[in-house]
Enzyme design. Structure first.
Site, PDB file in Angstrom:
ATOM      1  CD  GLU A  61      -1.000  -4.014  11.781  1.00 46.03           C
ATOM      2  OE1 GLU A  61       0.136  -4.505  11.768  1.00 46.03           O
ATOM      3  OE2 GLU A  61      -1.606  -3.701  10.749  1.00 46.03           O
TER       4      GLU A  61
ATOM      5  CE  LYS B  85       6.266  -0.799   9.653  1.00 43.83           C
ATOM      6  NZ  LYS B  85       5.213  -0.226   8.834  1.00 43.83           N
TER       7      LYS B  85
ATOM      8  N   GLY C 261      -4.563  -1.897   5.351  1.00 45.94           N
ATOM      9  CA  GLY C 261      -3.807  -3.038   4.832  1.00 45.94           C
ATOM     10  C   GLY C 261      -4.381  -4.370   5.277  1.00 45.94           C
ATOM     11  NE  ARG C 262      -5.645  -3.527  11.579  1.00 45.37           N
ATOM     12  CZ  ARG C 262      -5.044  -2.346  11.602  1.00 45.37           C
ATOM     13  NH1 ARG C 262      -3.956  -2.139  10.898  1.00 45.37           N
ATOM     14  NH2 ARG C 262      -5.514  -1.354  12.336  1.00 45.37           N
TER      15      ARG C 262
ATOM     16  CE  LYS D  36      -3.532   2.132   2.813  1.00 48.90           C
ATOM     17  NZ  LYS D  36      -4.322   2.063   4.030  1.00 48.90           N
TER      18      LYS D  36
ATOM     19  CD  GLU E 136       9.668  -5.865   6.865  1.00 51.53           C
ATOM     20  OE1 GLU E 136       9.419  -4.749   6.343  1.00 51.53           O
ATOM     21  OE2 GLU E 136       9.444  -6.122   8.063  1.00 51.53           O
TER      22      GLU E 136
ATOM     23  CG  HIS F 229      -2.952 -35.150  18.358  1.00 51.45           C
ATOM     24  ND1 HIS F 229      -3.039 -36.343  19.031  1.00 51.45           N
ATOM     25  CD2 HIS F 229      -4.009 -35.122  17.512  1.00 51.45           C
ATOM     26  CE1 HIS F 229      -4.097 -37.016  18.591  1.00 51.45           C
ATOM     27  NE2 HIS F 229      -4.698 -36.285  17.675  1.00 51.45           N
TER      28      HIS F 229
HETATM   29  O1  F6P Z   1       3.756  -3.151   9.789  1.00 53.73           O
HETATM   30  C1  F6P Z   1       2.445  -2.861   9.706  1.00 53.73           C
HETATM   31  C2  F6P Z   1       1.926  -2.586   8.323  1.00 53.73           C
HETATM   32  O2  F6P Z   1       1.857  -1.218   8.114  1.00 53.73           O
HETATM   33  C3  F6P Z   1       0.589  -3.260   8.163  1.00 53.73           C
HETATM   34  O3  F6P Z   1      -0.461  -2.528   8.693  1.00 53.73           O
HETATM   35  C4  F6P Z   1       0.516  -3.482   6.698  1.00 53.73           C
HETATM   36  O4  F6P Z   1      -0.432  -4.448   6.367  1.00 53.73           O
HETATM   37  C5  F6P Z   1       1.939  -3.907   6.412  1.00 53.73           C
HETATM   38  O5  F6P Z   1       2.731  -3.135   7.286  1.00 53.73           O
HETATM   39  C6  F6P Z   1       2.389  -3.755   4.994  1.00 53.73           C
HETATM   40  O6  F6P Z   1       2.305  -2.453   4.556  1.00 53.73           O
HETATM   41  P1  F6P Z   1       2.391  -2.074   3.024  1.00 53.73           P
HETATM   42  O7  F6P Z   1       1.254  -2.711   2.320  1.00 53.73           O
HETATM   43  O8  F6P Z   1       2.317  -0.575   2.993  1.00 53.73           O
HETATM   44  O9  F6P Z   1       3.711  -2.574   2.496  1.00 53.73           O
END
Ligand code: F6P
Length: 542
Positions: free
Chosen positions: A351, A510, A265-266, A205, A211, A382
């Site tokens: 979150e 972060k 995002g979530r 987003k 990452e 289990h």
């Molecule tokens: O680390 C949290 C977050 O901002 C989430 O809310 C989000 O889903 C994820 O990182 C990834 O964010 P993006 O889609 O901006 O890469």
């Protein structure tokens, strides 16, 4: 309209519930014995969902006060604000409109956001159709056989959970997910991929996530070793709100699928962030998923609270969390297809509601977001069921099962579901001293041997469960299930007087990671850390 800003502890129903938690007899078995109609009163059928909440420590008085709590907390008006697109994500000054992505004709289709969602869906449809027909060709003129979704958090968990859940419905395309910045899984995956037949879908987003960008750049380098910059437009697409950053990465403007700031995002799997889902299962199935969610939206928006599944699940959760001191809840799907449901819900729920500042910017002095965890049954039985049955913690659990197996293997399915029903029964009833004594006697143990063992073999029971029995795992039922949990999270946040749709708590880590990386990359440690972090960094660099 903004969400109300009242401390839930100031509500009449809250004090009554506190009282009831002390005075009510909450033995679930006794509640069943006293009321032959308990199942009828504490269950409901909605479409293909049988929602049974009779195995809970809830009396009629508790239920009625929980419903009062929802009323006093202004839930009805809050639901209106949510669907109307009011700026209820106040700390980010945004609306929360993932419901507009579902194109329900009745819920909020008149909003401009719904029109944007429709356009984006059409763009997805055109692209997915071309990929499936083979009209879309890679740089080598080949048809796409593999898709790699590069994203993290909401840009990974939702799509991955759905792709796995709908594996039965998938087309010929193989879908892979790269999320962690750990380089090893990427190199493992790249060994198996043919660049001539692979499409990379970068989902971010913000398009600033460390990452995702690191992973995307590594993959881009690998790709360019075998091709040219010109080839990128055939094999890379992106989903983002940050068009400029995507273009800078080298992705063609036509290959960018828009996201919007009114979708968190979530909660974004229903949007273009679900492109990998649509590529894997096809557009008609993706639309059925949306339709299922829209059905739950309508149910949530229009049904009285006492028959409203998301509202009831949220109230039950509040009861355990705030009045009976439960700290966590388990989600146990009796299907392996839903093996990613718990991690998905962990982000969606934790979150959202892992907050300790209320909507008046004051620290809360009551519990908010609970810990969510789980695994599919019967595997879970289990692994950690021992603790649920005989541990010291109260863990309400959602059991999710299906009447029909997709491959119609009745032998397996009957055993699977026998375990589902047996576990909820065992958790409810437990095993008394008398039962254990009788059993051990029948096994021929002496009185002394029985006395030695008996305490260990007793189960207290009275462990609460919700049973959700669904006809079949279909795209529609899955859409309903996920939307049910989304709305549950919303209701909890309204009652707890917190903002559920921001996530400031993820920022600090972060920021520090960027500083630590500076220290790792330079000769000396330049930044100030604590003693332990300094020592760990030195050890890492040596
Ligand atoms: O680390 C949290 C977050 O901002 C989430 O809310 C989000 O889903 C994820 O990182 C990834 O964010 P993006 O889609 O901006 O890469």
């Amino acid at each position: 309209m903004a969400l109300p800003k009242q401390n839930p502890q100031s509500l009449k129903a809250w004090s009554k519930l506190q009282q009831l938690a002390k005075t009510e007899d909450l033995s679930i078995q006794k509640l069943f014995e006293k009321d032959a109609k308990r199942f009828e009163k504490y269950s409901l059928q909605f479409d293909d969902f049988l929602f049974d909440y009779s195995k809970h420590r809830i009396t009629d008085e508790v239920k009625s006060e929980l419903l009062n709590l929802a009323k006093e907390a202004g839930l009805k008006e809050a639901i209106q604000s949510y669907f109307n697109g009011d700026l209820i994500n106040e700390t980010e000054n945004r609306a929360v409109l993932h419901t507009a992505l579902r194109q329900s004709s009745q819920s909020n289709a008149q909003l401009p956001e719904s029109q944007l969602a429709k356009q984006a869906l059409n763009q997805m449809q055109t692209f997915v159709t071309k990929v499936h027909s083979g009209e879309w060709k890679t740089y080598a003129g080949e048809k796409i056989t593999d898709v790699v979704n590069i994203g993290i958090g909401g840009s990974d968990l939702g799509p991955q959970m759905i792709v796995d859940a709908l594996q039965y419905y998938k087309q010929d395309i193989r879908c892979h997910f790269i999320s962690n910045v750990d380089g090893d899984p990427i190199h493992e995956l790249l060994k198996t991929l043919d660049p001539e037949r692979t499409l990379f879908v970068i989902v971010s987003k913000s398009f600033t996530t460390q990452e995702t960008l690191t992973n995307a750049n590594t993959i881009r380098k690998w790709f360019l070793k075998q091709t040219t910059e010109e080839s990128i437009k055939h094999n890379f697409v992106a989903v983002s709100t940050n068009i400029e950053a995507v273009q800078k990465f080298g992705i063609a403007t036509n290959n960018i699928f828009p996201m919007y700031d009114w979708v968190g995002g979530r909660f974004s799997l229903w949007s273009t962030a679900g492109l990998s889902i649509a590529l894997t299962v096809g557009m008609p199935i993706f639309k059925e998923l949306l339709e299922g969610a829209a059905t739950m939206d309508l149910h949530f928006k229009e049904t009285d609270f006492d028959k409203n599944i998301p509202v009831l699940t949220a109230l039950i959760s509040v009861w355990y969390n705030n009045f009976l001191n439960a700290e966590s809840e388990a989600v146990i799907p009796y299907t392996n297809y839903l093996h990613k449901l718990a991690p998905y819900l962990q982000q969606a729920s934790m979150e959202s509601n892992g907050k300790s500042i209320d909507r008046n910017a004051q620290p809360v002095d009551y519990q908010t977001g609970n810990i969510v965890w789980g695994e599919p049954g019967t595997n879970a039985q289990h692994a950690f069921f021992q603790l649920i049955h005989q541990g010291t913690k109260l863990i309400p659990a959602d059991f999710i099962g299906f009447k029909k197996a997709l491959y119609k293997d009745q032998t397996h399915h009957d055993i699977l579901m026998a375990n589902f029903f047996a576990q909820t029964e065992a958790l409810l009833k437990g095993k008394t001293r008398a039962d254990v004594k009788r059993e051990l006697k029948n096994q021929g143990l002496s009185t002394a041997q029985i006395e030695e063992l008996i305490a260990f073999k007793v189960f207290d029971g009275n462990k609460p469960t919700t049973s959700l029995l669904i006809d079949k795992l279909t795209p529609k039922s899955l859409g309903k299930l996920i939307a049910m949990y989304e709305h549950k999270i919303f209701v909890q946040g309204v009652i707890w007087n917190i903002f559920s749709f921001d996530q400031w708590g993820v920022q600090l880590g972060k920021e520090l990671a960027t500083r630590v990386l500076e220290d790792i990359s330079s000769d000396k440690i330049i930044n100030q850390h604590d003693q332990s972090t300094d020592a760990l960094l030195k050890a890492y660099k040596n």
